[in-house]
Structure formats: structure tokens, C-alpha cells
Scaffold this motif. Structure first.
Motif, mmCIF file in Angstrom:
data_model
loop_
_atom_site.group_PDB
_atom_site.id
_atom_site.type_symbol
_atom_site.label_atom_id
_atom_site.label_comp_id
_atom_site.label_asym_id
_atom_site.label_seq_id
_atom_site.Cartn_x
_atom_site.Cartn_y
_atom_site.Cartn_z
ATOM 1 N N LYS A 108 21.031 87.539 42.310
ATOM 2 C CA LYS A 108 20.435 86.714 43.365
ATOM 3 C C LYS A 108 19.024 87.196 43.700
ATOM 4 N N THR A 109 18.248 87.481 42.648
ATOM 5 C CA THR A 109 16.899 88.026 42.864
ATOM 6 C C THR A 109 15.842 86.936 42.998
ATOM 7 N N GLY A 110 16.199 85.701 42.636
ATOM 8 C CA GLY A 110 15.203 84.624 42.617
ATOM 9 C C GLY A 110 14.424 84.557 41.316
ATOM 10 N N ILE A 140 12.597 87.761 45.052
ATOM 11 C CA ILE A 140 12.789 88.906 45.943
ATOM 12 C C ILE A 140 11.485 89.687 46.126
ATOM 13 N N VAL A 141 10.610 89.577 45.133
ATOM 14 C CA VAL A 141 9.308 90.241 45.180
ATOM 15 C C VAL A 141 8.374 89.452 44.267
ATOM 16 N N GLU A 142 7.078 89.446 44.613
ATOM 17 C CA GLU A 142 6.104 88.713 43.805
ATOM 18 C C GLU A 142 5.705 89.578 42.600
ATOM 19 N N HIS A 143 5.643 88.982 41.432
ATOM 20 C CA HIS A 143 5.478 89.747 40.191
ATOM 21 C C HIS A 143 4.197 90.588 40.177
ATOM 22 N N LYS A 144 3.057 89.963 40.479
ATOM 23 C CA LYS A 144 1.792 90.698 40.393
ATOM 24 C C LYS A 144 1.780 91.892 41.344
ATOM 25 N N PHE A 145 2.251 91.663 42.574
ATOM 26 C CA PHE A 145 2.329 92.749 43.548
ATOM 27 C C PHE A 145 3.248 93.871 43.044
#
Length: 434
Positions: free
Chosen positions: A304-306, A415-420
Motif C-alpha cells: 500500500k505504498t502508492g 508514500i513518498v515523492e521519488h525525486k525527494f
């Protein structure tokens, strides 16, 4: 007087090194298997498909042995206690088995060897689980390899140095089947007697599919294709001979053979660098500051990480006990790099769920993904789940199978933005190495 062959990770009569040497001996051979409670008691889920698989394999073995007038003695408990009972029950000349390489197994075998020695019984073990082990493939200076490619070259050189094909020859156990101890009516426990229940997970049939092995290099990276051999659990528990698999790989598919060399490589690493079982291969990474966010770890575990490709892999694992190898790399990279969660958390989760869990390979794969191991992926290389999806599941067939809601509004946001996440991971690793 009899001798005993102790089955462990070698659940077959065909081409079995230790069994061959046992049957060639002077005494009739009583086969033995121990359901080891030191291992089983640590399994949280009593619906463990691996235990069920072993139980089914032993039933099949027992059927084969019954046709030969023999049976397998199946015990359940702590190995040392069971061996004390067996020593009192039988007049034993020798005990034969095949090598195991995991830390617990080495300690267990040391205890059993000492116990048998006290009773004037010899303990003889043989190489069967891999092609080359321990010190058989070393650098020219005698040191173990730490990088796969030169190891694999030396591995192939050694294999090809034998013009007779010695290293891949099958052990002709069937010539000596008459030497099994003749017995009947040995008790055989039910799965429930071991404290386990049947599962709904289906085990892939043992098939050495030469077409798949031949095409392995072209098909293995695409999770929607039926392009892998699914031999993992059979190699793990020895229902197929590694020599047989390697012979077909050598003849039909070098990419597949390369995967078997990786397997030997990680067993060798565990032997020479046993600290990897409990920590980083490269100690410099001990300074890494993992975030270890438990809620994020739970989201990863549940798929369920998106990130659809990550979630698909985790759901496939949870439902089937299997995850496609390309997706294993993507999910492992995501946990360690995007979420900065200690690879040992992921390693332990895979150990619980994978049908083909093997300590050496699982550990090696996780440390590769985290960048802390041998031949590791550089810390600054962070898999982009979206580009991996476009490359290996461009039609979304795999995604739709496991995450049918991924394009719907109810699918979770990333759950988190890839680049960040990528920049955070690179900076975290840099800090640890400075």
C-alpha cells in the motif's frame, strides 16, 4: 548393525551425493528426517507452505522407499535429543548427510558430530547443495572473491578444467537401492502432529523446462510473462539435483547457469564472511542512519505504498509465497533507498514469506539492493519504480493482476515523492561514508 542417512535440504533419492556414499557403504541404510523444532518453533504462521511442502515431499519419498522394501524414519523435536533416542534404539555404524552452510546448521552439526563421536559413531558429510563450495573457487592468492564477475569466470574455468564433466556428473544412487534397510510400519506424523495446517498456496511443479531455460535471458525480466523456471523452492529443499539443473543450463542457457553461479557465490560469501548473516558486508555502512518508520514499513509489507509496481510485488508475495526476481530488486531498492528502512527488516520479511527462502541468497540480494554488500548496486543508483514499470511491464498486465485499483481514486497516493526520496537517500549514504 545399520548406518543412517539424514535427509535435510536434499529431499530426493536421485543423484544425491551423501546418499550415494551411504548406500555404497557396508551397512544397510535407514533414511531419517527430523522436523527440527529449533527451526519450526520460530515460524509465526502455522500455515507455512514450506513445512507443508517438506511434509508432502517426505510422503512421496516414503512411497518410493516402500517400493524398495524400506521406509523413512520421521522425527519431530530437537535434533540432539532425537539423536540420543536413536542411538539408544539402533546399533549404528555411521551417519551420513550432506553439508549445510547456514550458521545454525553448522552449530547443530557440530553438536551432533560430538554426540556421535562419544558413542563411537562416525559422522560423514558431503557436498551436494552447490557445484563449488568453501575454498573450491578462490583468487590466485588464495583469498575468497568479493566480486561476482571474476568469481564467475574462475567458476567456469574450474568447471571446464574437467574434460570428463566430473563436477556435473550425477551420483548413480539407483545402482545401490538394494542397500536400504528393510523395514515397515515406521510411524509417519500428520502435518497437524507437527503443529501446522494446510495452506491455500500452490507449489510450482518440478519441471526442468529446457525451452524456458534456453529463453531465460530474454524472458526473465518481465513479471507478466511466464518466463522463469520457478525452480527456487526445489533447489532450496533439494527435490532437484543442482548438478542436473547446471547440466541443462550449460547446454541450453548460459543466463540461467549464471543464476546458479550467483547461488554458489552467495553460499561462498556466507562461508567466508559469516558476519553478513547479522550485518553489513561492508562495515563502513554501519554508520548509515536508517529512518525505520514502522508505519511506512507496514505499508510496504501490505502493498500500500502508492507505487503500483512495488505494491504488486508485495501482494504477489503475500498471496503466493513468490515474487518475480526483477520485482524483488525493485521492492528491495524501494524499502532501503526510498524509505531508508534497514535492509534487515526487509530480509526478515522475505524470510517469513518466500517459498524459496535461502539465507545466503536472500541476504546477498538484500545487501546488493541496499548497497551494503558484495558487488552491490552503488548507493547513488536508486531504482525509479515508474521507469522500471515502463521498461518491464509497459502494458500494465502485471499491475492489473495484483493492483487492479491502481488507476482508481481509492488507490493510495505515493508514500513518498521519488525525486525527494532519491536525493534524501544519496545524502544519507554520503553522510555515512564521510
Amino acid at each position: 548393525m545399520i548406518s543412517i542417512f539424514w535427509f535435510r535440504r536434499d529431499l530426493r533419492l536421485e543423484d544425491n551425493a551423501g546418499l550415494y556414499h551411504a548406500l555404497k557403504g557396508e551397512k544397510p541404510i535407514l533414511p531419517l528426517f527430523i522436523f527440527d523444532t529449533e527451526i519450526l518453533d520460530k515460524l509465526e504462521d502455522k500455515k507455512d507452505a514450506r513445512v507443508e511442502f517438506i511434509h508432502n515431499c517426505l510422503k512421496d519419498l516414503n512411497g518410493e522407499l516402500s517400493k524398495l522394501g524400506s521406509q523413512i524414519l520421521v522425527k519431530h523435536g530437537k535434533p540432539e535429543e532425537i539423536w540420543k533416542t536413536i542411538i539408544n534404539q539402533y546399533d549404528i555404524a555411521e551417519v551420513y548427510t550432506n553439508h549445510d552452510y547456514e550458521p545454525y546448521a553448522l552449530e547443530r552439526d557440530k553438536q551432533i558430530k560430538n554426540l556421535l563421536k562419544e558413542n563411537d559413531i562416525s559422522f560423514r558429510t558431503f557436498k551436494d547443495h552447490c557445484i563449488f563450495e568453501k575454498d573450491e573457487v578462490l583468487k590466485d592468492d588464495g583469498d575468497p572473491y568479493k566480486v561476482f564477475t571474476p568469481y564467475s569466470r574462475k567458476w567456469m574455468e574450474k568447471l571446464e578444467s574437467s574434460s570428463s564433466g566430473f563436477y556435473l556428473k550425477a551420483y548413480p544412487t539407483e545402482k545401490y537401492f538394494a542397500n536400504f534397510h528393510q523395514t515397515e510400519n515406521l510411524p509417519f506424523p500428520k502435518l497437524s502432529d507437527l503443529g501446522f495446517e494446510k495452506t491455500k498456496i500452490s507449489i510450482p511443479e518440478l519441471r526442468l523446462d529446457e525451452a524456458k531455460i534456453k529463453n531465460y535471458g530474454e524472458t526473465r525480466d518481465f513479471p507478466a510473462k511466464n518466463g522463469t523456471t520457478r525452480l527456487g523452492i526445489h533447489l532450496r529443499f533439494g527435490t532437484v539435483s543442482i548438478r542436473k539443473a547446471a547440466r541443462i543450463g550449460l547446454k541450453k542457457g548460459k543466463t540461467f547457469l549464471n543464476e546458479l553461479i550467483w547461488r554458489d557465490f552467495y553460499i561462498m560469501i556466507l562461508t567466508h564472511f559469516p558476519h553478513v548473516a547479522k550485518g553489513n558486508f561492508h562495515k563502513k555502512y554501519d554508520a548509515l542512519e536508517w529512518r525505520n518508520n514502522e508505519a511506512e514499513f507496514q505499508a510496504w509489507c501490505e502493498g500500500k505504498t502508492g507505487y503500483p509496481i512495488v505494491d504488486a510485488g508485495m501482494r504477489e508475495l503475500n498471496e503466493t509465497g513468490y515474487m518475480h526476481n526483477r520485482v524483488r530488486m525493485i521492492t528491495a531498492s524501494f524499502l532501503t533507498k526510498h524509505l531508508l528502512i534497514d535492509w534487515q527488516w526487509g530480509e526478515a520479511y522475505f524470510a517469513k514469506k518466500l517459498l524459496d527462502f535461502d539465507l545466503a541468497a536472500n541476504n546477498g540480494g538484500w545487501q546488493w539492493a541496499a548497497g551494503t554488500g558484495t558487488d552491490a548496486q552503488p548507493y547513488f543508483r536508486v531504482f525509479n519504480p515508474e521507469s522500471q514499470t515502463k521498461k518491464f511491464d509497459k502494458d500494465g498486465k502485471y499491475l492489473r493482476k495484483w493492483v487492479p485499483e491502481f488507476q482508481l481514486p481509492n488507490y493510495p497516493k505515493p508514500i513518498v515523492e521519488h525525486k525527494f526520496a532519491r536525493e534524501r537517500a544519496i545524502n544519507t549514504y554520503k553522510r555515512a561514508l564521510n
